[in-house]
Design a protein around this motif. Structure first.
Motif, mmCIF file in Angstrom:
data_model
loop_
_atom_site.group_PDB
_atom_site.id
_atom_site.type_symbol
_atom_site.label_atom_id
_atom_site.label_comp_id
_atom_site.label_asym_id
_atom_site.label_seq_id
_atom_site.Cartn_x
_atom_site.Cartn_y
_atom_site.Cartn_z
ATOM 1 N N ARG A 58 69.631 -28.743 25.946
ATOM 2 C CA ARG A 58 68.281 -28.172 26.095
ATOM 3 C C ARG A 58 68.321 -26.833 26.814
ATOM 4 N N ALA A 59 69.204 -26.676 27.789
ATOM 5 C CA ALA A 59 69.321 -25.383 28.476
ATOM 6 C C ALA A 59 69.769 -24.304 27.493
ATOM 7 N N GLU A 60 70.703 -24.639 26.627
ATOM 8 C CA GLU A 60 71.161 -23.672 25.630
ATOM 9 C C GLU A 60 70.081 -23.384 24.598
ATOM 10 N N ARG A 61 69.287 -24.388 24.265
ATOM 11 C CA ARG A 61 68.186 -24.148 23.322
ATOM 12 C C ARG A 61 67.144 -23.211 23.935
ATOM 13 N N ARG A 62 66.897 -23.371 25.209
ATOM 14 C CA ARG A 62 65.955 -22.454 25.860
ATOM 15 C C ARG A 62 66.525 -21.034 25.888
ATOM 16 N N GLU A 63 67.820 -20.930 26.148
ATOM 17 C CA GLU A 63 68.444 -19.604 26.117
ATOM 18 C C GLU A 63 68.308 -18.978 24.734
ATOM 19 N N LEU A 64 68.566 -19.769 23.702
ATOM 20 C CA LEU A 64 68.444 -19.273 22.336
ATOM 21 C C LEU A 64 67.019 -18.805 22.056
ATOM 22 N N GLN A 65 66.047 -19.587 22.483
ATOM 23 C CA GLN A 65 64.653 -19.184 22.256
ATOM 24 C C GLN A 65 64.336 -17.881 22.981
ATOM 25 N N GLY A 66 64.863 -17.711 24.187
ATOM 26 C CA GLY A 66 64.650 -16.470 24.913
ATOM 27 C C GLY A 66 65.236 -15.276 24.170
ATOM 28 N N LEU A 67 66.418 -15.459 23.579
ATOM 29 C CA LEU A 67 67.031 -14.387 22.802
ATOM 30 C C LEU A 67 66.209 -14.073 21.556
ATOM 31 N N LEU A 68 65.645 -15.094 20.938
ATOM 32 C CA LEU A 68 64.801 -14.870 19.760
ATOM 33 C C LEU A 68 63.533 -14.111 20.140
ATOM 34 N N LEU A 69 62.940 -14.490 21.269
ATOM 35 C CA LEU A 69 61.765 -13.747 21.747
ATOM 36 C C LEU A 69 62.125 -12.288 22.013
ATOM 37 N N GLY A 70 63.311 -12.083 22.590
ATOM 38 C CA GLY A 70 63.750 -10.727 22.882
ATOM 39 C C GLY A 70 63.909 -9.876 21.639
ATOM 40 N N ARG A 71 64.117 -10.510 20.508
ATOM 41 C CA ARG A 71 64.211 -9.770 19.255
ATOM 42 C C ARG A 71 62.865 -9.650 18.558
ATOM 43 N N GLY A 72 61.817 -10.088 19.225
ATOM 44 C CA GLY A 72 60.484 -9.889 18.683
ATOM 45 C C GLY A 72 59.941 -11.006 17.822
ATOM 46 N N HIS A 73 60.607 -12.174 17.833
ATOM 47 C CA HIS A 73 60.119 -13.299 17.023
ATOM 48 C C HIS A 73 59.040 -14.070 17.791
ATOM 49 N N ALA A 74 57.907 -14.288 17.181
ATOM 50 C CA ALA A 74 56.788 -14.999 17.813
ATOM 51 C C ALA A 74 56.990 -16.499 17.627
ATOM 52 N N ILE A 75 57.779 -17.087 18.512
ATOM 53 C CA ILE A 75 58.125 -18.509 18.368
ATOM 54 C C ILE A 75 57.336 -19.402 19.312
ATOM 55 N N GLY A 76 56.505 -18.817 20.171
ATOM 56 C CA GLY A 76 55.775 -19.623 21.133
ATOM 57 C C GLY A 76 56.544 -19.791 22.430
ATOM 58 N N ALA A 77 56.325 -20.923 23.082
ATOM 59 C CA ALA A 77 56.892 -21.144 24.412
ATOM 60 C C ALA A 77 58.396 -21.383 24.353
ATOM 61 N N VAL A 78 59.082 -20.982 25.416
ATOM 62 C CA VAL A 78 60.503 -21.303 25.593
ATOM 63 C C VAL A 78 60.566 -22.677 26.254
ATOM 64 N N ASP A 79 60.737 -23.703 25.432
ATOM 65 C CA ASP A 79 60.651 -25.071 25.932
ATOM 66 C C ASP A 79 61.830 -25.944 25.522
ATOM 67 N N GLY A 80 62.800 -25.364 24.810
ATOM 68 C CA GLY A 80 63.937 -26.160 24.356
ATOM 69 C C GLY A 80 63.649 -27.020 23.147
ATOM 70 N N MET A 81 62.436 -26.954 22.606
ATOM 71 C CA MET A 81 62.060 -27.715 21.418
ATOM 72 C C MET A 81 62.149 -26.790 20.208
#
Length: 403
Positions: free
Chosen positions: A335-358
């Motif tokens: 889950r920690a790695e999934r949150r990191e991945l989501q943060g990287l996706l947000l940093g690239r401008g993807h509107a994925i919603g909350a960084v929650d590991g889901m």
């Protein structure tokens, strides 16, 4: 076009549909005579007034991760270091309660807490679907309508009895709810009052929820003091054509064929029925499982789910990971790695919603876009490969052009 990217885009579009897409009143009115025959008062039935259908639960009916997700992905998010540390803290925090539950129901503390951890992350995530709306929708449309009508009626009876309050009642898409995600009919049959207040409240009472979970496992055939099973090593050339939870043989026969425990501990030969599990085939971890594994399996009839509970319980007792690696060169993410991945996706401008590991539909669509950009196989999967790629120089966001 039948590409994974197109399929992910289609799923994302489905997820974006408005939840309110129809009136359930005609269907529910047709069910009222059955409800009355089941002993549900008109006053309780009025809790369903004004409900509209939720198409998202119908989509979820045909997509269940424990049957579709590779087991190494499924376990990576459910049995990670966070969940182990949190579970060990809960074992200490509720030690007296869990000791009493073990005396009364015969199920060890680690197994009870493992169910709690997998089902709701120790009470953090009960599910966000309004329970009555979900069950009303599933009672009127889709597969297994008769089953879900029984669950809807059971929920209304629990409200009428005072065990539950209708206001704010929420759970999973299928109607499971509370700390350990009981279905309403299971709640009605199995739940116990663990704190002595005269109610069976699996939402607001941790003692009720944990005692009820132990009671469920006991009634499912749990045998006190016996293991669920253990990881094993198969000898070279082993014929594994006989395997699976229902292919039971006396333990002594498996040992005679050269199977040993993966941790090297001795195993006494006995007539105890045991089954060989190969959830990823002969090239992945192998397990011998006993009756207590079946009790866990009955909680949610999926092999990956039962292995997650069993493995987490071992980890809570201080055990380590599996000795044999899963047969993949791209394992899943914690889950920690999934949150990191989501943060990287947000940093690239993807509107994925909350960084929650889901990792939901929007995260998968964003992953697919990045996989395509990086010339990786496009499947939308949250994996070590895409995480490493986005951590590296090629994964950095593009710089805007100079003005």
């Amino acid at each position: 076009m039948d590409s994974p990217r197109f399929a992910l885009a289609f799923l994302l579009a489905l997820a974006a549909l408005p939840a309110a897409a129809g009136d359930l009143a005609p269907c529910l009115e047709g069910l009222r005579p059955q409800a009355r025959a089941a002993g549900i008062s008109d006053a309780s039935w009025r809790h369903l007034d004004g409900l509209d259908r939720d198409p998202s639960v119908l989509e979820a009916l045909d997509y269940q991760p424990e049957f579709r997700t590779p087991i190494w992905d499924y376990l990576a998010g459910l049995v990670d270091e966070e969940r182990v540390a949190d579970g060990q803290a809960r074992l200490q925090e509720h030690a007296a309660l869990l000791a009493r539950i073990e005396r009364e129901h015969g199920v060890d503390a680690a197994t009870v807490v493992a169910v709690w951890g997998v089902e709701s992350d120790y009470g953090r995530t009960f599910g966000s679907k309004p329970l009555l709306r979900s069950l009303a929708t599933l009672s009127c449309e889709g597969r297994r309508q008769l089953f879900f009508r029984g669950e809807l009626f059971a929920t209304l009876k629990l409200i009428e009895s005072g065990d539950l309050g209708a206001e704010g009642l929420a759970g999973s898409w299928a109607g499971a709810f509370g700390h350990t995600q009981f279905m309403p009919s299971t709640y009605a049959r199995i739940a116990v009052d663990g704190d002595g207040d005269g109610r069976r409240d699996l939402v607001g009472s941790i003692p009720d929820a944990l005692a009820s979970t132990a009671n469920y496992l006991r009634k499912a055939g749990w045998r006190t003091g016996l293991p669920w099973g253990f990881e094993v090593v198969l000898p070279a050339g082993f014929d594994a054509s006989v395997n699976g939870r229902n292919a039971r043989r006396p333990l002594k026969l498996w040992l005679a064929r050269g199977i040993t425990r993966a941790d090297g501990a001795p195993v006494a030969a006995s007539d105890t029925p045991a089954a060989l599990l190969l959830p990823a085939g002969k090239d992945g971890p192998a397990f011998l499982v006993f009756r207590n594994y079946d009790a866990i399996y009955s909680y949610n009839a999926a092999e990956s789910y039962a292995i997650a509970i069993a493995h987490l319980s071992d980890r809570l007792r201080g055990g380590g990971g599996f000795q044999h690696a899963w047969p993949t060169d791209d394992p899943g993410l914690s889950r920690a790695e999934r949150r990191e991945l989501q943060g990287l996706l947000l940093g690239r401008g993807h509107a994925i919603g909350a960084v929650d590991g889901m990792i939901g539909a929007r995260s998968r669509e964003a992953i697919a876009a990045e996989q395509e950009r990086l010339a990786l196989p496009v499947d939308g999967r949250a994996s070590q490969r895409i995480l490493a790629a986005l951590r590296g120089p090629s994964g950095a966001p593009s710089q805007p052009p100079a003005e």
